[in-house]
Design a protein around this motif. Structure first.
Motif, PDB file in Angstrom:
ATOM      1  N   THR A 180       0.653  -1.188  -0.491  1.00  0.00           N
ATOM      2  CA  THR A 180      -0.002  -0.318  -0.009  1.00  0.00           C
ATOM      3  C   THR A 180       1.182   1.267  -0.101  1.00  0.00           C
ATOM      4  N   LEU A 181       2.448   1.671   0.715  1.00  0.00           N
ATOM      5  CA  LEU A 181       2.447   2.797   1.031  1.00  0.00           C
ATOM      6  C   LEU A 181       3.471   2.914   0.060  1.00  0.00           C
ATOM      7  N   GLN A 182       3.942   1.470  -1.054  1.00  0.00           N
ATOM      8  CA  GLN A 182       4.197   1.530  -2.509  1.00  0.00           C
ATOM      9  C   GLN A 182       3.790   2.360  -3.077  1.00  0.00           C
ATOM     10  N   VAL A 183       2.395   1.902  -3.375  1.00  0.00           N
ATOM     11  CA  VAL A 183       1.032   2.154  -4.153  1.00  0.00           C
ATOM     12  C   VAL A 183       1.423   3.585  -4.505  1.00  0.00           C
ATOM     13  N   LEU A 184       1.116   3.843  -3.476  1.00  0.00           N
ATOM     14  CA  LEU A 184       0.577   5.439  -2.361  1.00  0.00           C
ATOM     15  C   LEU A 184       2.054   6.542  -2.646  1.00  0.00           C
ATOM     16  N   ALA A 185       3.260   5.481  -2.655  1.00  0.00           N
ATOM     17  CA  ALA A 185       4.362   6.707  -2.644  1.00  0.00           C
ATOM     18  C   ALA A 185       4.620   6.851  -4.270  1.00  0.00           C
ATOM     19  N   ARG A 233      11.458   3.074   0.734  1.00  0.00           N
ATOM     20  CA  ARG A 233      12.337   1.706   1.493  1.00  0.00           C
ATOM     21  C   ARG A 233      11.372   2.227   2.187  1.00  0.00           C
ATOM     22  N   LEU A 234      11.386   1.158   3.862  1.00  0.00           N
ATOM     23  CA  LEU A 234      10.729   1.194   4.478  1.00  0.00           C
ATOM     24  C   LEU A 234      11.924   0.860   5.774  1.00  0.00           C
ATOM     25  N   ARG A 235      12.090   1.163   7.090  1.00  0.00           N
ATOM     26  CA  ARG A 235      12.462   1.472   7.904  1.00  0.00           C
ATOM     27  C   ARG A 235      11.735   0.487   9.162  1.00  0.00           C
ATOM     28  N   PHE A 248       7.488   3.366  17.791  1.00  0.00           N
ATOM     29  CA  PHE A 248       6.499   4.746  18.043  1.00  0.00           C
ATOM     30  C   PHE A 248       5.617   3.874  18.982  1.00  0.00           C
ATOM     31  N   PRO A 249       5.977   4.248  20.401  1.00  0.00           N
ATOM     32  CA  PRO A 249       4.875   4.083  20.959  1.00  0.00           C
ATOM     33  C   PRO A 249       3.224   3.779  21.666  1.00  0.00           C
ATOM     34  N   PHE A 250       2.869   4.029  20.424  1.00  0.00           N
ATOM     35  CA  PHE A 250       1.483   4.029  19.741  1.00  0.00           C
ATOM     36  C   PHE A 250       1.084   3.327  18.399  1.00  0.00           C
ATOM     37  N   THR A 251       2.014   2.910  18.014  1.00  0.00           N
ATOM     38  CA  THR A 251       2.038   1.066  17.045  1.00  0.00           C
ATOM     39  C   THR A 251       2.956   0.898  16.992  1.00  0.00           C
ATOM     40  N   VAL A 263       6.330   1.263  11.169  1.00  0.00           N
ATOM     41  CA  VAL A 263       8.264   1.773  10.139  1.00  0.00           C
ATOM     42  C   VAL A 263       8.251   3.260   9.615  1.00  0.00           C
ATOM     43  N   GLU A 264       9.263   3.990   9.087  1.00  0.00           N
ATOM     44  CA  GLU A 264       9.565   4.938   8.362  1.00  0.00           C
ATOM     45  C   GLU A 264       9.511   4.367   6.870  1.00  0.00           C
TER      46      GLU A 264
END
Length: 130
Positions: A75-80, A91-93, A97-100, A104-105
């Motif tokens: 999904t993130l690749q298509v969005l980007a 790329r995903l890293r 994050f304490p809430f999820t 990834v970033e």
């Protein structure tokens, strides 16, 4: 870290409240929940080549069976690629994050140097977009 217009009025700092409102209203007997929440947000950031006090935020939420990180990655690749074009690599890293969790970033190839490294991307070749 926020912009107050008055003591009672705050400019929107994130789009996250839409997730809670959607969760409260969704009837899961009718199927899974899939939603996005785009919007302009404002934060007291110092403007530089990769930060702005005003920017567009897009949050997504999916609640269903058998959803994986592979679904998120696709999904993130298509969005980007839709937002920035196919010429950029994504790329995903892993990140914390304490809430999820898991979290990834996401980065895309630097628009200025094409991934070679420059002052805009801090010589990494990447620009963080998520």
């Amino acid at each position: 870290d926020t912009f107050y217009i008055t003591k009672e009025i705050l400019m929107r700092t994130q789009t996250s409240p839409m997730q809670a409102r959607t969760l409260e209203k969704h009837d899961f007997s009718q199927g899974p929940l899939k939603m996005i929440s785009p919007g302009v947000v404002y934060r007291r950031d110092t403007d530089d080549p990769t930060h702005s006090h005003q920017f567009h935020q897009v949050e997504g939420l999916v609640i269903d069976k058998h959803v994986t990180m592979a679904d998120l990655k696709g999904t993130l690749q298509v969005l980007a690629h839709e937002l920035f074009g196919d010429k950029f690599d994504v790329r995903l890293r892993p990140s914390y994050f304490p809430f999820t969790e898991p979290s990834v970033e996401a980065d895309i190839t630097c628009f200025n140097c094409g991934g070679k490294g420059c002052n805009v991307c801090k010589n990494t070749g990447w620009i963080e977009v998520l």
